[in-house]
Design a protein around this motif. Structure first.
Motif, PDB file in Angstrom:
ATOM      1  N   CYS A  62       0.648  -1.157  -0.026  1.00  0.00           N
ATOM      2  CA  CYS A  62       0.419   0.016  -0.096  1.00  0.00           C
ATOM      3  C   CYS A  62       0.792   1.353   0.366  1.00  0.00           C
ATOM      4  N   THR A  63       0.637   1.659  -0.886  1.00  0.00           N
ATOM      5  CA  THR A  63       1.906   3.319  -1.247  1.00  0.00           C
ATOM      6  C   THR A  63       1.025   4.206  -0.156  1.00  0.00           C
ATOM      7  N   ASN A  64      -0.551   4.513   0.115  1.00  0.00           N
ATOM      8  CA  ASN A  64      -1.036   5.793   1.049  1.00  0.00           C
ATOM      9  C   ASN A  64      -1.551   5.316   1.946  1.00  0.00           C
ATOM     10  N   LYS A  65      -0.621   4.932   3.082  1.00  0.00           N
ATOM     11  CA  LYS A  65      -1.413   4.355   3.949  1.00  0.00           C
ATOM     12  C   LYS A  65      -2.322   4.763   5.261  1.00  0.00           C
ATOM     13  N   THR A  66      -2.599   6.066   4.616  1.00  0.00           N
ATOM     14  CA  THR A  66      -3.606   7.463   6.023  1.00  0.00           C
ATOM     15  C   THR A  66      -4.504   7.514   5.030  1.00  0.00           C
ATOM     16  N   PHE A  67      -5.077   7.818   5.979  1.00  0.00           N
ATOM     17  CA  PHE A  67      -6.666   8.357   5.831  1.00  0.00           C
ATOM     18  C   PHE A  67      -6.751  10.227   6.460  1.00  0.00           C
ATOM     19  N   HIS A  68      -7.094  10.974   5.760  1.00  0.00           N
ATOM     20  CA  HIS A  68      -6.541  12.450   6.224  1.00  0.00           C
ATOM     21  C   HIS A  68      -7.825  12.888   5.783  1.00  0.00           C
ATOM     22  N   THR A  81     -17.082   4.624   7.155  1.00  0.00           N
ATOM     23  CA  THR A  81     -15.753   3.945   6.061  1.00  0.00           C
ATOM     24  C   THR A  81     -15.176   2.651   6.533  1.00  0.00           C
ATOM     25  N   GLY A  82     -15.355   2.515   7.585  1.00  0.00           N
ATOM     26  CA  GLY A  82     -14.527   0.838   8.395  1.00  0.00           C
ATOM     27  C   GLY A  82     -13.184   1.163   8.114  1.00  0.00           C
ATOM     28  N   PHE A  83     -12.842   2.076   8.963  1.00  0.00           N
ATOM     29  CA  PHE A  83     -11.337   2.360   9.978  1.00  0.00           C
ATOM     30  C   PHE A  83     -11.456   2.158  11.232  1.00  0.00           C
ATOM     31  N   GLN A  84     -13.020   2.500  12.153  1.00  0.00           N
ATOM     32  CA  GLN A  84     -12.840   1.914  13.156  1.00  0.00           C
ATOM     33  C   GLN A  84     -12.191   1.033  14.020  1.00  0.00           C
ATOM     34  N   ASP A  85     -11.464   0.509  13.704  1.00  0.00           N
ATOM     35  CA  ASP A  85     -11.086  -0.451  14.440  1.00  0.00           C
ATOM     36  C   ASP A  85      -9.447  -0.033  14.527  1.00  0.00           C
ATOM     37  N   ASN A  86      -9.088   0.833  13.271  1.00  0.00           N
ATOM     38  CA  ASN A  86      -7.725   1.131  13.527  1.00  0.00           C
ATOM     39  C   ASN A  86      -7.346   2.323  14.279  1.00  0.00           C
ATOM     40  N   MET A  87      -5.858   2.605  14.041  1.00  0.00           N
ATOM     41  CA  MET A  87      -5.232   3.642  14.531  1.00  0.00           C
ATOM     42  C   MET A  87      -5.729   4.992  14.336  1.00  0.00           C
ATOM     43  N   PHE A  88      -6.521   6.025  14.858  1.00  0.00           N
ATOM     44  CA  PHE A  88      -6.973   7.372  14.666  1.00  0.00           C
ATOM     45  C   PHE A  88      -6.927   7.975  15.814  1.00  0.00           C
ATOM     46  N   HIS A  97     -10.120  17.202  12.190  1.00  0.00           N
ATOM     47  CA  HIS A  97      -9.624  16.371  11.462  1.00  0.00           C
ATOM     48  C   HIS A  97      -9.481  15.593  11.942  1.00  0.00           C
ATOM     49  N   ILE A  98      -9.323  14.323  11.270  1.00  0.00           N
ATOM     50  CA  ILE A  98      -9.286  12.721  11.748  1.00  0.00           C
ATOM     51  C   ILE A  98      -8.219  12.118  10.837  1.00  0.00           C
ATOM     52  N   VAL A  99      -7.063  11.401  11.314  1.00  0.00           N
ATOM     53  CA  VAL A  99      -5.806  11.114  10.632  1.00  0.00           C
ATOM     54  C   VAL A  99      -5.995   9.936  11.567  1.00  0.00           C
ATOM     55  N   SER A 100      -6.450   8.517  10.427  1.00  0.00           N
ATOM     56  CA  SER A 100      -6.083   7.508  10.589  1.00  0.00           C
ATOM     57  C   SER A 100      -5.061   6.309   9.895  1.00  0.00           C
ATOM     58  N   THR A 101      -4.969   4.972  10.521  1.00  0.00           N
ATOM     59  CA  THR A 101      -4.074   4.922   9.269  1.00  0.00           C
ATOM     60  C   THR A 101      -4.986   4.052   8.630  1.00  0.00           C
ATOM     61  N   ARG A 102      -4.431   3.111   7.169  1.00  0.00           N
ATOM     62  CA  ARG A 102      -6.293   2.258   6.250  1.00  0.00           C
ATOM     63  C   ARG A 102      -5.258   1.001   7.371  1.00  0.00           C
ATOM     64  N   LEU A 103      -4.421   0.447   7.366  1.00  0.00           N
ATOM     65  CA  LEU A 103      -4.580  -1.008   7.740  1.00  0.00           C
ATOM     66  C   LEU A 103      -4.782  -1.375   8.870  1.00  0.00           C
ATOM     67  N   ASN A 112      -3.609  -6.005   8.763  1.00  0.00           N
ATOM     68  CA  ASN A 112      -2.371  -5.324   8.401  1.00  0.00           C
ATOM     69  C   ASN A 112      -2.976  -5.233   6.839  1.00  0.00           C
ATOM     70  N   LEU A 113      -4.029  -5.133   6.536  1.00  0.00           N
ATOM     71  CA  LEU A 113      -4.447  -5.044   4.612  1.00  0.00           C
ATOM     72  C   LEU A 113      -5.166  -3.516   4.737  1.00  0.00           C
ATOM     73  N   ALA A 114      -5.329  -2.296   3.613  1.00  0.00           N
ATOM     74  CA  ALA A 114      -5.501  -1.265   3.818  1.00  0.00           C
ATOM     75  C   ALA A 114      -6.876  -1.715   3.296  1.00  0.00           C
ATOM     76  N   VAL A 115      -7.789  -0.503   4.619  1.00  0.00           N
ATOM     77  CA  VAL A 115      -9.370  -0.319   4.206  1.00  0.00           C
ATOM     78  C   VAL A 115      -9.284   0.626   2.511  1.00  0.00           C
ATOM     79  N   SER A 116     -10.346  -0.231   1.799  1.00  0.00           N
ATOM     80  CA  SER A 116     -11.180   0.233   0.615  1.00  0.00           C
ATOM     81  C   SER A 116     -10.790   2.010   1.112  1.00  0.00           C
TER      82      SER A 116
END
Length: 251
Positions: free
Chosen positions: A51-57, A86-93, A110-116, A120-124
């Motif tokens: 995954c290239t862009n591993k973060t949601f902003h 969006t599906g990142f509720q269980d990720n670090m943010f 602002h929310i900054v969240s890892t997509r993983l 270790n799979l990326a949220v779509s």
């Protein structure tokens, strides 16, 4: 309400930017200051090299008319609901409450969240624009906020300069792309900086790309003068562009 999501690679810079301009409201599976959170996310990001862009902003902004309607707990609840949508509720943010320059009250987060995720799979990040707009409609109804109009007149077309080369066209595309995901001039400057484009503001505005080529905003496009950019960043213009994107889309 306007909700925007961007998939990014500059996790550390995003966290520092959010921390500098706001206060932490809540975090999920991470803690500490921006650097602490970044180090925790970095360790997670190392588990996925595809995954290239591993973060949601994400930025969620209330309309000016909704000033004072949302308290800190409301914003926390809204952030958690968006994470679930969006599906990142269980990720670090981490969630930061921000105050736009020149305004008295903090009216966006602002929310900054890892997509993983835990595997270790990326949220779509597919169809996130439409998910965000659906989310905004639900929140507007739930909190009795101003509803974004469905039938807004199209943007009045201003005469544009035709780029004389691909170099200028690329710069123009980068600036408009930054404006599209931004809520303020500070956001635009931050995003462009992470694309190696420097912004200088004096009586007007100019941009210098990675090759050192400097151009005034109005030389790139009439809409990219300082006043033009400020107009494009207004809530009303963001609302119009959002509706324009939604035209013709059917679920």
């Amino acid at each position: 309400m306007i909700t925007k999501l961007q998939s990014i690679s500059f996790t550390k810079n995003a966290l520092l930017y959010c921390e500098k301009g706001g206060e932490v409201l809540t975090t999920n599976k991470c803690f500490g200051n921006a650097i602490d959170i970044y180090n925790q996310m970095k360790e997670k990001e190392a588990q996925n090299d595809k995954c290239t862009n591993k973060t949601f902003h994400i930025k969620i902004r209330a309309a000016p008319e909704d000033k004072g309607k949302l308290n800190n707990q409301d914003w926390v609840d809204i952030a958690n609901k968006y994470a679930l949508k969006t599906g990142f509720q269980d990720n670090m943010f981490a969630v930061y409450l921000h105050q736009k320059k020149g305004e008295e009250e903090k009216n966006h987060i602002h929310i900054v969240s890892t997509r993983l995720d835990d595997k270790n799979l990326a949220v779509s990040n597919s169809f996130t624009h439409y998910k965000s707009q659906d989310f905004s409609r639900v929140i507007e109804k739930e909190y009795n906020l101003r509803k974004v109009g469905r039938k807004l007149e199209a943007l009045k077309m201003n005469q544009e300069f035709t780029p004389n080369n691909k170099h200028t066209a690329d710069l123009k595309e980068a600036i408009f792309s930054a404006i599209d995901i931004s809520d303020s001039l500070e956001d635009v400057i931050f995003i462009l900086k992470n694309k190696n484009i420097q912004t200088k503001i004096g009586r007007g505005i100019s941009f210098t790309d990675a090759k050192g080529v400097r151009k005034k905003g109005s030389e790139i496009d009439r809409k990219l003068s300082l006043k033009g950019i400020e107009k494009l960043l207004s809530y009303e213009q963001q609302e119009k562009r959002m509706n324009k994107k939604n035209r013709g889309f059917k679920m």
